[in-house]
Design a protein around this motif. Structure first.
Motif: not given
Length: 439
Positions: A36-42, A186-192, A194-198
């Motif tokens: 999440d920290a990286a997601v927020r940064e970008y 979405m592909a990797i999943g983060t703390e908040t 969820p990871r998806v399948d496609m």
């Protein structure tokens, strides 16, 4: 504007630039390590967007949707009804089955939806509301339990119509998050998140590259490039309609190919003149004009046989047929993402309202794949059960012989034990073994 035949090597997939690839790889690596920290940064860097939570709450969704004019909501629901209806017919065309191939040998097939899918709906200059219908509605019709939908803020504002479309389509969670950071999260999943399948949905070059790099870790719908239109027209086509339809797709971006193949030199000349007349007054001229100047093509051919053959070489995303008998294309063409037949049908209908999916193959990929549909969210799996001992004995003997030809002794022995157990014969490689018997 070119007028020569297409260069096959140039119309097939182009690799991403090294700069795009490296940038995307760095973002994915950072998100993989820092979540999440990286997601927020970008998100803050690229979209100037850093709310307490990227996910929209129920209260926020209600407030956003309440601010969308009712006619817009009505139109969204009408379009989604069209998309849902077509997707349901696609689903009905698929069937599970079980057959008894030999006495006591049962083989079957099931179509199972993926558990979770990520739907990416682009923003930027064009908030692609329709992409919410195409990705989310289709996934829910397929039976996907959890659809996570992401769309970016636009210049710091919430794209209310897009959010409403995601919600009405049935998205289970909606995030105001865009670009590579959304796709990677979405592909990797983060703390908040969820990871998806496609992953499904269009995007810019960075989003497309992110999907390419993440493919394998997750499934993807396809790798979409610039929007393409190809029109096949005879001398009876209306040149003004042809010109308008070519520009309708050229406005997607400055690198969007717009191609006309016609049997009429007169039509070709008139279309070219109308395009020049229409471009100055087109509000999206800044995209449409360079697309036409640099990627527009007009080809004059001797007859429709040559026209259809040339169109198949292009394998365009959208092929529009404006001829006396447009349905001939159904029998005579095979390489296209979607076919639009007759003057009453335009590519824009497919993009926005008619019900077929607008996420389609580009850059020649129509040679080997279709676009996004219900089946992309399904896994076609098989199952087997051998109930009859005689059938298992015959298969075991066959398996033993076939496996030993390939030097797979372990495979062969799996067949051997069934032959031995069901016939009472000795196992040469375990002559003293006694099988468990059950009363």
């Amino acid at each position: 504007m070119a007028s020569q035949a297409p260069n096959a090597a140039a119309t097939v997939h182009h690799g991403s630039s090294e700069q795009v690839s490296d940038t995307v790889a760095a973002v994915i690596s950072d998100i993989r390590a820092n979540g999440d920290a990286a997601v927020r940064e970008y998100s803050k860097k690229f979209d100037n967007w850093s709310p307490d939570s990227f996910q929209l709450s129920s209260d926020e969704l209600e407030k956003i949707i309440a601010g969308v004019p009712q006619p817009v909501l009505d139109d969204i629901m009408t379009v989604q009804r069209n998309v849902r209806s077509f997707a349901e017919h696609q689903l009905a065309s698929l069937r599970d089955f079980e057959i008894e191939t030999d006495p006591g040998v049962f083989l079957g097939q099931k179509n199972l939806p993926v558990t979770a899918a990520g739907a990416y709906v682009p923003g930027g200059r064009y908030p692609l509301v329709a992409s919410a219908h195409m990705t989310v509605v289709t996934a829910k019709v397929a039976g996907v339990d959890n659809v996570v939908a992401c769309t970016p803020p636009i210049r710091g504002e919430i794209p209310a119509a897009t959010v409403a479309a995601m919600y009405l389509a049935g998205a289970d969670a909606i995030y105001l998050l865009g670009g590579v950071q959304a796709v990677a999260a979405m592909a990797i999943g983060t703390e908040t998140i969820p990871r998806v399948d496609m992953l499904a949905g269009p995007g810019n070059a960075y989003v497309a590259e992110a999907k390419r790099q993440l493919f394998g870790e997750v499934g993807i719908d396809l790798l979409a490039g610039p929007t393409e239109i190809l029109i096949v027209a005879d001398g009876e086509a209306d040149p003004f309609v042809v010109a308008v339809d070519l520009l309708s797709q050229a406005e997607h971006g400055p690198d969007s190919p717009a191609v006309l193949i016609t049997t009429s030199q007169q039509l070709a000349d008139m279309v070219k003149a109308y395009v020049e007349e229409l471009l100055p007054g087109l509000p999206t001229r800044d995209f449409a004009e360079p697309a036409w100047r640099n990627h527009g093509e007009i080809h004059v051919v001797s007859d429709l046989d040559e026209a259809f053959a040339l169109a198949d070489q292009f394998a365009s995303e959208h092929v529009q047929v404006l001829t006396r008998e447009p349905r001939q294309a159904l029998e005579r063409m095979r390489n296209y993402g979607a076919l639009f037949m007759g003057e009453g049908t335009c590519v824009s209908y497919g993009d926005k309202v008619i019900g077929t999916n607008h996420t389609l193959p580009t850059r020649g990929a129509a040679r080997y794949t279709g676009g996004l549909w219900v089946g992309k969210y399904l896994k076609t799996v098989t199952y087997q059960e051998v109930k009859a001992h005689a059938a298992s004995t015959a298969l075991g003997a066959l398996c033993g012989r076939a496996a030993r030809v390939e030097l797979f002794e372990g495979h062969a022995r799996s067949g051997d034990v069934r032959v031995s157990k069901y016939t009472g014969s000795l196992l040469p490689w375990a002559p003293n073994h006694r099988f468990l018997t059950v009363d």
